[in-house]
Design a protein around this motif. Structure first.
Motif, PDB file in Angstrom:
ATOM      1  N   ALA A  70       0.730  -1.169  -0.167  1.00 29.17           N
ATOM      2  CA  ALA A  70       0.018  -0.010   0.053  1.00 29.17           C
ATOM      3  C   ALA A  70       0.985   1.241  -0.038  1.00 29.17           C
ATOM      4  CB  ALA A  70      -0.928  -0.102   1.128  1.00 29.17           C
ATOM      5  N   GLU A  71       1.992   1.332   0.910  1.00 29.24           N
ATOM      6  CA  GLU A  71       2.564   2.522   0.910  1.00 29.24           C
ATOM      7  C   GLU A  71       3.623   2.611  -0.591  1.00 29.24           C
ATOM      8  OE1 GLU A  71       4.629   2.405   4.972  1.00 29.24           O
ATOM      9  OE2 GLU A  71       2.708   2.772   5.757  1.00 29.24           O
ATOM     10  N   GLU A  72       4.071   1.388  -0.890  1.00 27.68           N
ATOM     11  CA  GLU A  72       4.688   1.595  -2.069  1.00 27.68           C
ATOM     12  C   GLU A  72       4.165   2.423  -3.390  1.00 27.68           C
ATOM     13  OE1 GLU A  72       6.111  -2.452  -3.056  1.00 27.68           O
ATOM     14  OE2 GLU A  72       7.780  -2.184  -1.684  1.00 27.68           O
ATOM     15  N   ILE A  73       2.726   2.215  -3.281  1.00 25.75           N
ATOM     16  CA  ILE A  73       1.787   2.988  -4.330  1.00 25.75           C
ATOM     17  C   ILE A  73       1.307   4.190  -3.823  1.00 25.75           C
ATOM     18  CG2 ILE A  73       1.265   0.815  -5.693  1.00 25.75           C
ATOM     19  CD1 ILE A  73      -1.075   0.713  -4.410  1.00 25.75           C
ATOM     20  N   GLY A  74       1.744   4.659  -2.769  1.00 19.73           N
ATOM     21  CA  GLY A  74       1.470   6.001  -1.991  1.00 19.73           C
ATOM     22  C   GLY A  74      -0.040   5.930  -1.166  1.00 19.73           C
ATOM     23  N   MET A  75      -0.136   4.731  -0.955  1.00 19.92           N
ATOM     24  CA  MET A  75      -1.804   4.725  -0.187  1.00 19.92           C
ATOM     25  C   MET A  75      -1.469   4.483   1.389  1.00 19.92           C
ATOM     26  SD  MET A  75      -3.846   2.339  -2.708  1.00 19.92           S
ATOM     27  CE  MET A  75      -5.528   2.520  -2.101  1.00 19.92           C
ATOM     28  N   TYR A  76      -0.888   5.632   2.048  1.00 19.10           N
ATOM     29  CA  TYR A  76      -0.680   5.635   3.408  1.00 19.10           C
ATOM     30  C   TYR A  76      -1.743   5.470   4.239  1.00 19.10           C
ATOM     31  CZ  TYR A  76       3.903   7.156   1.192  1.00 19.10           C
ATOM     32  OH  TYR A  76       4.868   7.167   0.162  1.00 19.10           O
ATOM     33  N   GLU A  77      -2.864   6.186   3.750  1.00 20.95           N
ATOM     34  CA  GLU A  77      -3.987   6.178   4.833  1.00 20.95           C
ATOM     35  C   GLU A  77      -4.336   4.423   4.867  1.00 20.95           C
ATOM     36  OE1 GLU A  77      -5.505   6.303   0.745  1.00 20.95           O
ATOM     37  OE2 GLU A  77      -4.060   7.452   1.677  1.00 20.95           O
ATOM     38  N   LEU A  78      -4.266   3.851   3.822  1.00 20.63           N
ATOM     39  CA  LEU A  78      -4.639   2.324   3.756  1.00 20.63           C
ATOM     40  C   LEU A  78      -3.839   1.625   4.794  1.00 20.63           C
ATOM     41  CD1 LEU A  78      -6.193  -0.185   3.117  1.00 20.63           C
ATOM     42  CD2 LEU A  78      -4.734  -0.191   0.994  1.00 20.63           C
ATOM     43  N   GLY A  79      -2.376   1.794   4.579  1.00 17.85           N
ATOM     44  CA  GLY A  79      -1.375   1.355   5.483  1.00 17.85           C
ATOM     45  C   GLY A  79      -1.492   1.636   6.716  1.00 17.85           C
ATOM     46  N   GLU A  80      -2.218   2.831   7.232  1.00 18.30           N
ATOM     47  CA  GLU A  80      -2.306   3.133   8.677  1.00 18.30           C
ATOM     48  C   GLU A  80      -3.470   1.970   9.142  1.00 18.30           C
ATOM     49  OE1 GLU A  80      -0.508   4.912  10.972  1.00 18.30           O
ATOM     50  OE2 GLU A  80       0.779   4.964   9.424  1.00 18.30           O
ATOM     51  N   LYS A  81      -4.685   1.872   8.453  1.00 21.28           N
ATOM     52  CA  LYS A  81      -5.836   1.119   8.636  1.00 21.28           C
ATOM     53  C   LYS A  81      -5.147  -0.182   8.897  1.00 21.28           C
ATOM     54  CE  LYS A  81      -9.556   3.708   8.158  1.00 21.28           C
ATOM     55  NZ  LYS A  81     -10.623   3.790   9.152  1.00 21.28           N
ATOM     56  N   LEU A  82      -4.311  -0.888   8.029  1.00 22.39           N
ATOM     57  CA  LEU A  82      -3.988  -2.052   8.054  1.00 22.39           C
ATOM     58  C   LEU A  82      -3.054  -2.318   9.211  1.00 22.39           C
ATOM     59  CD1 LEU A  82      -3.241  -2.817   4.361  1.00 22.39           C
ATOM     60  CD2 LEU A  82      -5.225  -3.574   5.797  1.00 22.39           C
ATOM     61  N   ARG A  83      -2.250  -1.208   9.576  1.00 19.32           N
ATOM     62  CA  ARG A  83      -1.400  -1.134  10.876  1.00 19.32           C
ATOM     63  C   ARG A  83      -2.208  -1.398  12.214  1.00 19.32           C
ATOM     64  NH1 ARG A  83       1.941   2.203   8.020  1.00 19.32           N
ATOM     65  NH2 ARG A  83       3.864   1.371   8.139  1.00 19.32           N
ATOM     66  N   GLY A  84      -3.230  -0.911  12.118  1.00 19.43           N
ATOM     67  CA  GLY A  84      -4.222  -1.012  13.354  1.00 19.43           C
ATOM     68  C   GLY A  84      -4.825  -2.567  13.457  1.00 19.43           C
ATOM     69  N   ILE A  85      -4.963  -3.071  12.291  1.00 24.18           N
ATOM     70  CA  ILE A  85      -5.146  -4.652  12.377  1.00 24.18           C
ATOM     71  C   ILE A  85      -4.238  -5.458  12.857  1.00 24.18           C
ATOM     72  CG2 ILE A  85      -5.944  -6.609  10.979  1.00 24.18           C
ATOM     73  CD1 ILE A  85      -7.701  -4.270   9.338  1.00 24.18           C
ATOM     74  N   LEU A  86      -2.817  -4.872  12.112  1.00 25.14           N
ATOM     75  CA  LEU A  86      -1.523  -5.629  12.572  1.00 25.14           C
ATOM     76  C   LEU A  86      -1.313  -5.839  13.973  1.00 25.14           C
ATOM     77  CD1 LEU A  86       0.994  -7.130  11.897  1.00 25.14           C
ATOM     78  CD2 LEU A  86       2.015  -5.079  11.139  1.00 25.14           C
ATOM     79  N   SER A  87      -1.506  -4.466  14.654  1.00 26.16           N
ATOM     80  CA  SER A  87      -1.306  -4.286  16.002  1.00 26.16           C
ATOM     81  C   SER A  87      -2.083  -5.291  16.805  1.00 26.16           C
ATOM     82  CB  SER A  87      -1.655  -2.855  16.341  1.00 26.16           C
ATOM     83  OG  SER A  87      -1.463  -2.878  17.864  1.00 26.16           O
ATOM     84  N   ASP A  88      -3.511  -5.395  16.528  1.00 30.49           N
ATOM     85  CA  ASP A  88      -4.295  -6.405  17.063  1.00 30.49           C
ATOM     86  C   ASP A  88      -3.962  -8.050  16.843  1.00 30.49           C
ATOM     87  OD1 ASP A  88      -5.847  -4.582  18.017  1.00 30.49           O
ATOM     88  OD2 ASP A  88      -7.567  -4.569  16.311  1.00 30.49           O
ATOM     89  N   GLU A  89      -3.553  -8.372  15.543  1.00 24.49           N
ATOM     90  CA  GLU A  89      -2.897  -9.693  15.643  1.00 24.49           C
ATOM     91  C   GLU A  89      -1.731  -9.796  16.149  1.00 24.49           C
ATOM     92  OE1 GLU A  89      -4.754 -11.573  13.953  1.00 24.49           O
ATOM     93  OE2 GLU A  89      -5.959 -10.223  12.707  1.00 24.49           O
ATOM     94  N   LEU A  90      -0.872  -8.925  16.490  1.00 22.61           N
ATOM     95  CA  LEU A  90       0.202  -8.961  17.140  1.00 22.61           C
ATOM     96  C   LEU A  90      -0.243  -9.368  18.633  1.00 22.61           C
ATOM     97  CD1 LEU A  90       2.551  -6.535  15.588  1.00 22.61           C
ATOM     98  CD2 LEU A  90       3.079  -8.766  15.543  1.00 22.61           C
ATOM     99  N   ASP A  91      -1.013  -8.663  18.919  1.00 22.31           N
ATOM    100  CA  ASP A  91      -1.709  -8.886  20.492  1.00 22.31           C
ATOM    101  C   ASP A  91      -2.144 -10.203  20.652  1.00 22.31           C
ATOM    102  OD1 ASP A  91      -0.898  -6.356  21.370  1.00 22.31           O
ATOM    103  OD2 ASP A  91      -2.780  -5.531  21.001  1.00 22.31           O
ATOM    104  N   HIS A  92      -2.784 -10.880  19.608  1.00 22.51           N
ATOM    105  CA  HIS A  92      -3.570 -11.860  19.704  1.00 22.51           C
ATOM    106  C   HIS A  92      -2.425 -13.094  19.701  1.00 22.51           C
ATOM    107  CE1 HIS A  92      -7.199 -10.569  17.170  1.00 22.51           C
ATOM    108  NE2 HIS A  92      -7.335 -10.033  18.524  1.00 22.51           N
ATOM    109  N   ALA A  93      -1.364 -13.040  18.775  1.00 23.98           N
ATOM    110  CA  ALA A  93      -0.150 -14.049  18.799  1.00 23.98           C
ATOM    111  C   ALA A  93       0.362 -13.926  20.231  1.00 23.98           C
ATOM    112  CB  ALA A  93       0.777 -13.644  17.486  1.00 23.98           C
ATOM    113  N   ASN A  94       0.546 -12.920  20.925  1.00 24.05           N
ATOM    114  CA  ASN A  94       1.190 -12.865  22.127  1.00 24.05           C
ATOM    115  C   ASN A  94       0.466 -13.441  22.977  1.00 24.05           C
ATOM    116  OD1 ASN A  94       3.340 -11.767  24.031  1.00 24.05           O
ATOM    117  ND2 ASN A  94       1.641 -10.233  24.862  1.00 24.05           N
TER     118      ASN A  94
END
Length: 102
Positions: A70-94
């Motif tokens: 997403a960030e390679e094509i300039g869609m930084y706002e999409l990257g931020e949304k996905l980062r929020g989900i990634l953060s939750d997934e990292l918490d789940h794994a932990n």
């Protein structure tokens, strides 16, 4: 009961992720192009926790890839949304690692 409560909260968060992704796909004018992986289960609780952890680790890797794309094509706002989900997934794994005594 603690594991049940944690898994219930985890399931609610996963549903939230699915809804967020659905909204993003619709917003960007796309449609689903993939299929969900098969959900593996076992008869033993510990084995199920291990399978869930493996699935979380796969999801984490996929979200990291999608954020980069997403960030390679300039869609930084999409990257931020996905980062929020990634953060939750990292918490789940932990949480799963802790439940497994790791």
């Amino acid at each position: 009961m603690a594991i049940r409560s944690a898994l219930s909260e985890h399931a609610k968060e996963e549903l939230g992720h699915a809804l967020t992704l659905s909204d993003l796909i619709q917003y960007y004018g796309g449609g689903p192009i993939g299929t969900c992986p098969e959900i593996k289960t076992a008869k033993e609780v510990v084995q199920n926790l291990k399978l869930d952890l493996a699935a979380e680790e796969i999801a984490i890797a996929r979200y990291r890839t999608r954020i980069k794309q997403a960030e390679e094509i300039g869609m930084y706002e999409l990257g931020e949304k996905l980062r929020g989900i990634l953060s939750d997934e990292l918490d789940h794994a932990n949480e799963l690692q802790l439940a497994l005594g790791k």
